[in-house]
Write a protein that holds these residues in place. Structure first.
Motif, short mmCIF file in Angstrom:
data_model
loop_
_atom_site.label_atom_id
_atom_site.label_comp_id
_atom_site.label_asym_id
_atom_site.label_seq_id
_atom_site.Cartn_x
_atom_site.Cartn_y
_atom_site.Cartn_z
N ALA A 11 -1.08 1.28 8.31
CA ALA A 11 -0.18 1.44 9.46
C ALA A 11 -0.04 2.91 9.85
O ALA A 11 1.00 3.32 10.34
N GLN A 12 -1.08 3.68 9.63
CA GLN A 12 -1.02 5.10 9.98
C GLN A 12 -0.72 5.27 11.46
O GLN A 12 -1.28 4.56 12.30
N LYS A 46 2.46 -2.36 -1.09
CA LYS A 46 3.23 -1.68 -0.05
C LYS A 46 2.53 -0.40 0.39
O LYS A 46 2.41 -0.13 1.58
N VAL A 50 7.05 3.54 10.25
CA VAL A 50 7.56 2.49 9.36
C VAL A 50 8.90 2.95 8.81
O VAL A 50 8.99 3.95 8.10
N HIS A 103 10.35 -1.50 4.33
CA HIS A 103 9.31 -2.43 3.87
C HIS A 103 9.90 -3.35 2.81
O HIS A 103 10.43 -2.88 1.80
N GLU A 109 1.05 0.27 4.12
CA GLU A 109 1.55 1.40 4.89
C GLU A 109 0.43 2.37 5.27
O GLU A 109 0.46 2.97 6.33
N GLU A 110 -0.59 2.49 4.41
CA GLU A 110 -1.78 3.29 4.76
C GLU A 110 -2.46 2.70 6.00
O GLU A 110 -2.95 3.43 6.86
#
Length: 167
Positions: free
Chosen positions: A100-101, A93, A105, A108, A97-98
């Motif tokens: 998706a900078q 996760k 968000v 998740h 998420e990194e």
């Protein structure tokens, strides 16, 4: 809120979750990552991106879609071969998420899914060469257990997750 569910699925696991989510939510459309076009984004307020885990991160096609989601409200959901509730889930996760900078968000969800037979066979062959490898044994055991996932409970959890985001 008009929602677009976009999914990438190698073995059908993530597609199964995406379809269940889309079927239970109002004002929602569903497409595969291959159908995604940037021009579609103006028609939606919220995006749910479904991915499958490839070497500890989301698959390449999902990464590509995420690049276009800057400043958009996005929920992520995915499937992987590992057993649930492990530190590995948290690591995956965090890595996704990194990637998706710049993306907003807001949630998740991750659950176990089955892996392809080729992957299971590769692990069986590796285990024949090193039968005392505890890590390989555990990994193969998780993969064999994963054959039954995502199951009804996983699907219900995914739907509950999605609905909780839209309040």
């Amino acid at each position: 809120m008009k929602t677009l569910v976009i999914y990438s699925s190698l073995t059908g696991n993530t597609k199964k979750l995406a379809q269940a989510i889309a079927n239970e939510m109002e004002d929602t459309e569903i497409i595969s990552v291959d159908e995604f076009r940037v021009s579609m984004m103006d028609n939606f307020d919220f995006f749910m991106i479904g991915y499958w885990v490839d070497k500890g991160v989301c698959d390449d096609k999902s990464k590509e879609v995420l690049k276009h989601m800057l400043d958009k409200k996005v929920a992520l959901f995915g499937t992987l071969g590992a057993k649930e509730n492990t530190k590995y889930y948290d690591m995956v996760k965090a890595k996704v998420e990194e990637q998706a900078q710049g993306v907003h968000v807001i949630g998740h969800f991750l659950c176990q899914g089955s892996v392809g037979e080729k992957t299971m066979e590769r692990y069986r062959e590796m285990l024949k060469k090193t039968p005392d490898d505890i890590h390989l044994k555990a990994q193969l055991e998780a993969y064999e257990e994963g054959i039954h996932h995502p199951n009804e409970q996983d699907i219900a959890n995914a739907i509950r997750f999605a609905k909780s985001l839209l309040g």
